[in-house]
Every structure is written in structure tokens, then in C-alpha cells.
Design an enzyme around this catalytic site. Structure first.
Site, PDB file in Angstrom:
ATOM      1  N   HIS A   1      39.015  34.980  32.939  1.00 49.09           N
ATOM      2  CA  HIS A   1      40.313  35.401  32.114  1.00 49.09           C
ATOM      3  C   HIS A   1      40.048  34.698  30.614  1.00 49.09           C
ATOM      4  O   HIS A   1      41.112  34.225  29.899  1.00 49.09           O
ATOM      5  CB  HIS A   1      41.405  35.138  32.887  1.00 49.09           C
TER       6      HIS A   1
ATOM      7  N   SER B   1      46.362  32.802  35.475  1.00 45.81           N
ATOM      8  CA  SER B   1      46.303  33.712  34.810  1.00 45.81           C
ATOM      9  C   SER B   1      47.818  34.797  35.059  1.00 45.81           C
ATOM     10  O   SER B   1      48.175  34.667  34.289  1.00 45.81           O
ATOM     11  CB  SER B   1      45.621  34.560  35.915  1.00 45.81           C
TER      12      SER B   1
ATOM     13  N   LYS C   1      37.666  42.586  32.996  1.00 46.33           N
ATOM     14  CA  LYS C   1      38.485  42.606  31.657  1.00 46.33           C
ATOM     15  C   LYS C   1      37.679  42.834  30.645  1.00 46.33           C
ATOM     16  O   LYS C   1      37.792  43.480  30.492  1.00 46.33           O
ATOM     17  CB  LYS C   1      38.787  40.927  32.543  1.00 46.33           C
TER      18      LYS C   1
END
Length: 395
Positions: free
Chosen positions: A210, A182, A241
Site C-alpha cells: 500500500h 491497510s 494496486k
């Protein structure tokens, strides 16, 4: 007693400020989006994990409202007592279908998912082989296990082989990696990792927080990108996310693994269930992801454009194609310079965040820019212009 402790804590906080490492929280006065308002001014938002722009998507918001009205505000309990609704099992089934796994278990966050998986599955006589840049939640989860711990250099397959050889006498062995790191926006080479795991008889666990929703042709994350969907044993990830941006996490794996986690995973057994509105909104977000090829393409275009313009302006970027794009400020004074640039940019209407030690290594400060499908080309160009203006002003 607290008097002396207070003085020590105050001194520590001052040291953090003096080093330029103090992290201030900026208040949003609007919903999460590509365009936000802060307590200071309106701004373009280039620091959220809102990769597909679903955090304020009308369909997701409407589904969450219906979930609140139909299913209530909260569960007031853990799953095995009276905290499981049809919504929860529906989302778990939808995640399994999307990811191509046998079963899925929801957690309050991916931090909890990573905190609850290792202790259950790996103990005395087992080995956990972990990438050195893995997320803090993985590191903390591994600490809860009594298994032997081995660490390999980031994405270094030669060193992974060395660590697997060192762990060869152990009973169960698992290789653990982020799918996307990340702070760097780089991918773990999952095809090579799976090859080595097969060679040494090891399992593979990937935290794909991610990546899920937007990486790979169908948005199924790094296993899809590297063609190893059926070779990764355990997937952890987040709903916070690309999948709507709210909260909640999951472990998706073989049926027996998930069943054992339901029996023994402490964060699952002793934490309240994910709120119904969040679950309902996440189901809607997952439905949208399945038909979001145009959003994934927009995200790729925005990422490529930002990198092209920033390179032309001679900024120091870490290489890559992920929408996490670190703009580097190396050296001893890099943390302060990055913070000054970010502060200047907010004054210009562009919201970015500087990262420095201990979040990243000393001397490797950066501003982590995160592109979204919700950004327009004009937004991307405005961000680059703000970087150039800040550099000219603060150096």
C-alpha cells in the site's frame, strides 16, 4: 453426508447476515477507474487501490495489448520449466532498479510472495517478530515456517524491544511489518524499527503493497519515506494496486535471498508464471510511476481535501496522511450503521465499502475511503456530500 454439513453452513451464513457482517460483492460493468458503472448505477469509486489511476491508463492498456499479441495469452507452465520469458526478467530487473535492491523475483500475487518467503528463510531455531496488525498473507506465511513466533503491539517500539529481547537466543531473527497498515492507513515507523533491528542483529522485512508507486518523493515506498532504503533486507509488494492494478507480486532483496527463493519457494515453483499481458502492462506502469510526480501530488491534495472536509463535517476519522482514510463507526451497532451508510451512498452515486469483524476488530467498524490521483476536486466534494446525506438519512 453433505446434508448435515449443508445445514451447518447455512446456519453459519445466517448468523453472519443477522450480525450485519455479510459481505456482498458489487459487480462493476465498466473498467476499474475513478468513475465506474455498477450493476445498479454509475458511481464515483472511492474503494479501489488504484492510487495513481493507472488501472485504465491508455499507455498501460496499450502495453498489455501488445504483450498479449507479441507474447501470447499465458505461459501454461511454471518458471523453471518453460514459464520464463524475456518480459519476466525485464520486469524483475526494472523493479530492482526502481526499489534499489540487488534482485527481484515475481510471484502470482503478493499473498503468494508472503506465503513463500518465510518457510524458505526461517526455520527451527530462528525467530519471526511480527506486528499484530500485519496483513493476513504475512500471518499465513509465518504459519508455514517452523520458526518461533513473537508478536508486538502495532507500531509499539517498546514492545518490539521486549519481543526482540525474548528472541535474543535464536539463530536468525527477522522483524516483519507492513509498510502501511491497510485498514488504518497508518505507517510503520521504519526508521525506529531498523534502529532496533540493528541493535539486536535482526533482519527487516517490509510488505510495502500500500505504498510502492506513490509514497516517498520518488514513489519508492515507505523505506524511501523514512530514509531506510538500504537498511530493509527484504521487500514484498504487489503489482495489483498502484502499479497498474492487475495482479502479481514480488520479493525484492539481496541477490542470495532471491536465488534461494527461486530454488525452494513453493508458491513460485508450483504456480504458473504471471501472464505476459500483465507483465507488459506492469512494465509500462512502472515506467509511468518514475515520471508521476504530478500524480503523487494530486493524490496528496485529494487526500488532504477529503480529510479537511470530513473533519469539518464532524465525522470520526483515524488520523493520518495516507490516501487510505478510515471513517469510523464505533460501538456494537457500528457494523450495521457503516453498511447502511455505504448502501445509501451507492444510491447517491458514490461507491464505498463498509468493513467490520473479522476484517477489523469488533466495535471498530469503518468505511475505508481510498483516494486516487484520478479523482477531481469535484469528485472529492461529492463524496463528502454523499457521506453527509447518508448520515442524515440513516443516522
Amino acid at each position: 453426508m453433505y446434508g448435515s454439513v449443508k445445514d451447518e453452513i447455512t446456519a453459519t451464513l445466517q448468523q453472519i447476515r443477522d450480525a450485519g457482517l455479510y459481505k456482498s460483492e458489487r459487480e462493476l460493468t465498466s473498467p476499474q477507474s475513478a468513475h465506474v458503472t455498477t450493476s445498479r448505477a454509475p458511481a464515483l469509486n472511492f474503494c479501489a487501490n488504484n492510487y495513481l489511476g493507472l488501472a485504465d491508463d491508455p499507455a498501460v492498456v496499450a502495453a498489455a495489448k501488445r504483450g498479449l499479441e507479441d507474447w501470447g495469452f499465458g505461459m501454461a507452465s511454471v518458471r523453471f520449466i518453460c514459464g520464463t520469458q524475456t518480459l519476466h526478467t525485464r520486469l524483475e530487473g526494472a523493479l530492482s532498479d526502481f526499489l534499489g535492491t540487488e534482485a527481484t523475483i515475481l510471484f502470482s500475487s503478493c499473498f503468494d510472495a508472503n506465503g513463500g518467503v518465510f518457510e524458505v528463510l526461517f526455520g527451527d531455531g530462528d525467530a519471526i517478530v511480527s506486528d499484530e496488525l500485519n496483513h493476513a498473507s504475512i500471518i499465513d506465511g509465518i504459519r508455514l515456517s517452523k520458526a518461533q513466533r513473537f508478536r508486538y503491539r502495532n507500531a509499539d517500539m517498546a514492545d518490539l524491544r521486549v519481543q526482540l529481547e525474548a528472541a535474543s537466543g535464536c539463530h536468525r531473527t527477522v522483524v516483519v511489518t507492513d509498510g502501511v497498515f491497510s485498514m488504518d492507513g497508518s505507517y510503520a515507523p521504519l526508521d525506529e524499527i531498523c534502529d532496533l533491528a540493528d541493535e539486536f542483529g535482526a533482519m527487516v522485512l517490509v510488505d510495502d503493497s500500500h505504498a510502492v508507486g506513490f509514497v516517498g518523493d520518488g514513489g519508492r515506498g515507505t523505506p524511501e519515506l523514512f530514509g531506510v532504503q538500504h537498511r530493509v533486507d527484504i521487500l514484498t509488494g504487489t503489482l495489483g494496486k498502484a502499479l497498474g492494478g492487475a495482479s502479481g507480486g514480488y520479493v525484492s532483496s539481496h541477490r542470495e535471498v532471491v536465488e534461494l527463493l527461486r530454488q525452494r519457494s513453493r508458491p513460485y515453483l508450483f504456480s504458473n508464471s504471471v501472464a505476459p499481458a500483465v507483465v507488459a502492462g506492469s512494465i509500462a506502469a512502472l515506467d509511468l510511476v518514475a515520471s508521476s510526480g504530478h500524480k503523487r501530488e494530486a493524490l496528496r491534495r485529494n487526500t488532504a481535501l477529503f480529510r479537511e472536509l470530513m473533519a469539518a463535517a464532524h465525522f470520526d476519522l483515524l488520523p493520518g496522511t495516507h490516501p487510505i482514510t478510515p471513517v469510523m463507526f464505533p460501538g456494537e451497532d457500528g457494523a450495521r450503521r457503516a453498511a447502511d451508510v455505504a448502501e445509501h451512498m451507492l444510491g447517491s452515486g458514490v461507491y464505498v465499502i463498509a468493513f467490520s469483524y473479522p476484517v477489523v476488530p469488533k466495535g471498530r467498524a469503518r468505511i475505508r475511503v481510498q483516494l486516487s490521483a484520478a479523482h477531481s476536486e469535484a469528485d472529492v466534494r461529492a463524496c463528502v456530500e454523499a457521506f453527509v446525506s447518508a448520515r442524515d438519512s440513516v443516522g
